[in-house]
Design an enzyme around this catalytic site. Sequence first.
Site, PDB file in Angstrom:
ATOM      1  N   ASP A 266       0.817  -1.214   0.000  1.00 13.39           N
ATOM      2  CA  ASP A 266       0.000   0.000   0.000  1.00 13.39           C
ATOM      3  C   ASP A 266       0.855   1.269   0.000  1.00 13.39           C
ATOM      4  OD1 ASP A 266      -2.283   1.541   0.069  1.00 13.39           O
ATOM      5  OD2 ASP A 266      -3.033   0.748   1.960  1.00 13.39           O
TER       6      ASP A 266
ATOM      7  N   GLU B 259     -14.267   0.932   0.053  1.00  7.99           N
ATOM      8  CA  GLU B 259     -13.703   1.490   1.282  1.00  7.99           C
ATOM      9  C   GLU B 259     -14.102   2.956   1.479  1.00  7.99           C
ATOM     10  OE1 GLU B 259      -9.445   1.287   0.990  1.00  7.99           O
ATOM     11  OE2 GLU B 259      -9.313   3.000  -0.356  1.00  7.99           O
TER      12      GLU B 259
END
Length: 655
Positions: A404, A459
Amino acid sequence: MIKFITCIAFAFLVSTNSALASAQNYQLFSQNRQIKIEIQVDGDIRFSVYFNNKPIITNSSIFLSVEGCDQQAIITGEIVTRTVSDTLTPVLPAKNSKVVDKYNELSIPFNTHYTLVFRAYDGGVAYRFQTQFEDEITVLQEKGEFNFYEDYPVYFSEEEDAFYSQGERNYTYKKLSELNKEFLGFLPALVAPPQGPKILITESDLFDYPGMWLKPTGSKQLKAVFPFHVAQVKREKSGVNSVVERDNYLAKTKGTRNFPWRIFIIAEEDIDLLENEMVFCLSQPNKIKNTSWIKPGKIAWEWWNHINVTGVDFKVGLNTETYEYFIDFATEYGLDYVVLDAGWYTVGNIFDLNPDIDMDRLTAYAGEKKVGLILRVIWRDVDDQHEKAFAQFEKWGIAGLKVDQMRRDDQDMVNYYWRVARQAAEHKILINFHGNYKPAGLHRTYPNVITREGVKGLEWVKWSGDITPEHNVTIPFIRMVAGPMDYTPGAMINVAEKDFRIMDSKPMSMGTRAHQMAMYVIYESPQSTLSDTPVHYRQEPLCAKFMADTPEIWDETIALDGKVGVYIAMARRKGDIWYAGAMAGKKGKDLEIDFSFLAEGTHEIEVFKDGVNTDRNMSDYIREIMPVTNKTKLQIRLAPGGGWVARIKRGNPSD
């Protein structure tokens, strides 16, 4: 594999070239002859594209500027042409187990020690530069001024921070001339003439080179721009490296190499975008010899649902007992993986572990249950300690990494993607990139790069109201065309747009329950997530089991119907079982599903569709089982933000 190559030029190439001519002109046709490329060289290089003899891209100037080379393009050698018809076999087929790679190709050699290659597919065009220098070169700039025949509308991702993005934006829909010139757009972008074919712009085989962006010019033109090489970064505590200073060049790279393909996918109908596989075809072949360990699968995830677990006799949190609970849930529903998201280690040092998580005990427990563990890591932390880190991951038996916070696609960052993909493959570890740029071919070259984000996914409902049904039926026609997308579906609290509330601890989704369920058929990702809490899934076992059992890879994909931002319907086959799904935007849609894709005989169809009371409760659904044949044409009604999903097996319906 079926492959046919010929260098007979006259079938698809026409040239005008004489000593008296001021320009050299060439034409290249697709094999179905619907698409024509015209190339003109007169010191500058320009190309135009026609569809059914009508211009769509016109007089567009391109050039590769290499330090120390002539800036005038002069043809110096023999024009080479090819016709190719090939069949490719993906390791993880997101669309089809066999991919047709069929094109005509034209290669033009220039005095600047490079060759320009054009390809004409039945579904689009592409070009790339190839250089032939002995020593390393410095690429100063790449020119790409793409002019469109008219001031078409475009679906464009406006990014405020120049060259700093994780590919998570809604698409604006404006005319080319109306786009904000202060913003850049990341790829893909979709130029959408109201009459005529759609044109999706993206790239593939992005290697040792910065990613391409698009800049509006206030006209009918989109200009290619690229992030310059990074000279200095600032290391932030969050794990992000902020760019402080850039060099005055794009890349220092090998002198003899292929540069990325610039792709213009051309779709006569919106649904043609959904079946196009040019990005895959135009990427480097698989580099992993033994791929038997690369397994698709479903994931149980604790972060999205805020670990909302109830009815247990332990304290829920980032601890061993909670993750064992998620492993048990994965075992119960046949899920393949569990993610340990943020909190299992201290950002900055992968070996500073959360003392509440006994990794040896947890990995042993997961191994006993045959559930793979996936660790979310900050990209920089892996890079800083990569040899030691990968050795530890392999010792633990970790199945994959969720890498990430990259948020850049300059040359150094692009090279990081390739480096970590190769390192992970050496240790038989899967990679899911998050906080990243769009797919650009790496998933073919290193199929252990099983999926990636680079999409504004579910998300965002935890802090934004932008994930609307309209958005959900836009992204398959744009972002998904570039490759698998980790949207992370599976919300079980389903509400209308007017009732939506931002709640980090108890997130909800806009649209119906069937809308969420249909994503498992519509959205492509060889690694897909059940994002909600196991508590909600156990309360709705029929829905949960259907989502859990839906395949992640497919043998055949058929786009049935759809319009960008309005609705979508697709059918996919895995083995002898077909799945079909449909989703609607904010207005809903009445559709006819034609089952002519089925084999002869009677089949059993299990359907989950919008309930009659979705206007009161968007979680309302109806489950039906009935017979169908390949003569069946089923009328379905999608509620506003609605959905419909089905599994179709051979044989008569069971009681």
